[in-house]
Design a protein around this motif. Structure first.
Motif, PDB file in Angstrom:
ATOM      1  N   ASN A  37       0.841  -1.202  -0.094  1.00  0.00           N
ATOM      2  CA  ASN A  37       0.209  -0.217   0.170  1.00  0.00           C
ATOM      3  C   ASN A  37       0.647   1.271  -0.072  1.00  0.00           C
ATOM      4  O   ASN A  37       0.385   2.316   0.545  1.00  0.00           O
ATOM      5  CB  ASN A  37      -0.718  -0.022   1.212  1.00  0.00           C
ATOM      6  CG  ASN A  37      -0.111   0.258   2.575  1.00  0.00           C
ATOM      7  OD1 ASN A  37       1.023   0.241   2.441  1.00  0.00           O
ATOM      8  ND2 ASN A  37      -0.996   0.145   3.509  1.00  0.00           N
ATOM      9  N   SER A  39       2.603   4.648  -0.610  1.00  0.00           N
ATOM     10  CA  SER A  39       2.016   5.783  -1.154  1.00  0.00           C
ATOM     11  C   SER A  39       2.910   6.538  -1.989  1.00  0.00           C
ATOM     12  O   SER A  39       2.672   7.824  -2.813  1.00  0.00           O
ATOM     13  CB  SER A  39       1.799   6.844   0.244  1.00  0.00           C
ATOM     14  OG  SER A  39       3.048   7.274   0.612  1.00  0.00           O
ATOM     15  N   TYR A  45       5.721   1.223   4.359  1.00  0.00           N
ATOM     16  CA  TYR A  45       4.445   0.578   3.824  1.00  0.00           C
ATOM     17  C   TYR A  45       4.087  -0.606   4.323  1.00  0.00           C
ATOM     18  O   TYR A  45       4.789  -1.368   5.049  1.00  0.00           O
ATOM     19  CB  TYR A  45       4.850   0.432   2.305  1.00  0.00           C
ATOM     20  CG  TYR A  45       6.004  -0.147   1.755  1.00  0.00           C
ATOM     21  CD1 TYR A  45       5.924  -1.562   1.740  1.00  0.00           C
ATOM     22  CD2 TYR A  45       7.315   0.373   1.511  1.00  0.00           C
ATOM     23  CE1 TYR A  45       7.122  -2.524   1.525  1.00  0.00           C
ATOM     24  CE2 TYR A  45       8.300  -0.592   1.417  1.00  0.00           C
ATOM     25  CZ  TYR A  45       8.267  -1.984   1.457  1.00  0.00           C
ATOM     26  OH  TYR A  45       9.406  -2.686   1.011  1.00  0.00           O
ATOM     27  N   GLY A 267      -1.937   9.444  -4.868  1.00  0.00           N
ATOM     28  CA  GLY A 267      -0.711   9.033  -3.995  1.00  0.00           C
ATOM     29  C   GLY A 267      -0.924   7.347  -3.606  1.00  0.00           C
ATOM     30  O   GLY A 267      -0.383   6.930  -2.540  1.00  0.00           O
ATOM     31  N   GLN A 268      -1.276   6.443  -4.529  1.00  0.00           N
ATOM     32  CA  GLN A 268      -1.614   5.166  -4.445  1.00  0.00           C
ATOM     33  C   GLN A 268      -0.573   4.561  -5.342  1.00  0.00           C
ATOM     34  O   GLN A 268      -1.141   4.034  -6.309  1.00  0.00           O
ATOM     35  CB  GLN A 268      -2.747   4.724  -4.617  1.00  0.00           C
ATOM     36  CG  GLN A 268      -3.944   5.597  -3.468  1.00  0.00           C
ATOM     37  CD  GLN A 268      -5.564   5.243  -4.008  1.00  0.00           C
ATOM     38  OE1 GLN A 268      -5.622   4.150  -4.195  1.00  0.00           O
ATOM     39  NE2 GLN A 268      -6.276   5.977  -3.753  1.00  0.00           N
TER      40      GLN A 268
END
Length: 301
Positions: A37, A39, A45, A267-268
């Protein structure tokens, strides 16, 4: 022999090293990132496994973009190859037969330059150029329609969900067809003119000679063109981003642009990498499928 190998290694290793660092490495890193996940900016993460890929199945924006890529995959290669073959045929053997034999139309060299001209322009210039041409008040297209008394047909081409996607498709065909006119024209130069002259003597028209003579003899070139155009159709990012930015209301969105916005706007990066991995396998599958479907026995003279 050792000196020759050393000479080759000195010239090959630096470009291969650069290619590995800047091309292969980012591709390879996308696979592990797709399971996180991340960003994009945070040093931390969490590993989420296949959750990002499961999320794709319920992402309406992704499926809308993928549907548009599917339409491009069907329409772009067909339109570009058909137009490219027609124009190349006219330039190479479209003139009237005379004592010299079968030849191209008058001014063939000029037409080659005109058709190839979009290839010397960058994608950014082409995108901005067509965006201005589609402008509702100052664009060349609506100006021509109004000048011809067709005010009712002058619409906001890029602002109407009914037309935005088709406007992008028209730009993609325009910017690619010239290259394939030159490519097919070069392939047609290897076809003996005696075949065309014999066909004309037998009463064959231009369409018949194109379908029965030209297409079988340049099929290998058509096959390569089909694969390259399929890859362009699956991408389509640059033109869509410049001309419509996927709008209005995602009516012209494509997967490449969806990936870009997911990573840099939302932002993914983990989810965007999952989209990229999915598109990697889709592109590979489509390329193999096109090569198999279009494979046929080589016609030799």
């Amino acid at each position: 022999m050792r000196g020759k190998r050393l000479f080759i290694a000195v010239f090959l290793l630096p470009p291969l090293l650069l290619y590995g660092i800047f091309v292969v490495s980012p591709y390879a890193q996308a696979f592990p990132i797709a399971g996180t996940n991340w960003s994009g900016l945070s040093p931390t993460y969490d590993f989420v496994g296949l959750d990002n890929f499961a999320r794709l199945l319920d992402d309406g924006y992704f499926w809308t973009a993928l549907r548009h890529n599917g339409l491009l995959l069907v329409l772009l290669p067909v339109a570009t190859i058909v137009l490219g073959l027609f124009f190349a045929s006219m330039i190479s053997v479209g003139g009237r037969a005379d004592r010299v034999g079968v030849h191209g139309v008058r001014g063939a060299g000029f037409y080659r330059v005109v058709y190839f001209f979009p290839q010397v322009l960058s994608v950014a210039i082409i995108g901005v150029l067509w965006k201005q041409m589609y402008a509702p008040n100052t664009g060349l297209i609506n100006g021509f329609l109004r000048g011809a008394g067709l005010d009712g047909l002058a619409v906001a081409w890029l602002g109407d969900p009914r037309f935005a996607f088709w406007c992008v498709l028209a730009v993609l065909v325009w910017m690619n067809v010239g290259f394939y006119v030159v490519l097919f024209g070069a392939a047609m130069q290897s076809i003996p003119r005696d075949l065309y002259e014999a066909a004309l003597l037998d009463g064959a028209n231009r369409l018949t000679t194109l379908v029965r003579i030209t297409v079988p003899l340049v099929w290998d070139t058509i096959q390569v063109a089909w694969v390259y155009l399929a890859i362009i159709a699956i991408d389509g990012f640059a033109i869509v981003q410049i001309v419509t930015d996927g709008g209005p209301s995602s009516s012209s969105d494509v997967v490449g642009l969806r990936l870009y916005k997911t990573a840099f706007a939302d932002g993914q990066f983990g989810y965007a990498s999952a989209i990229g991995v999915a598109m990697f396998f889709l592109t590979l599958t489509v390329a193999v499928m096109f090569l198999r479907v279009t494979r046929r026995e080589r016609v030799e003279l």
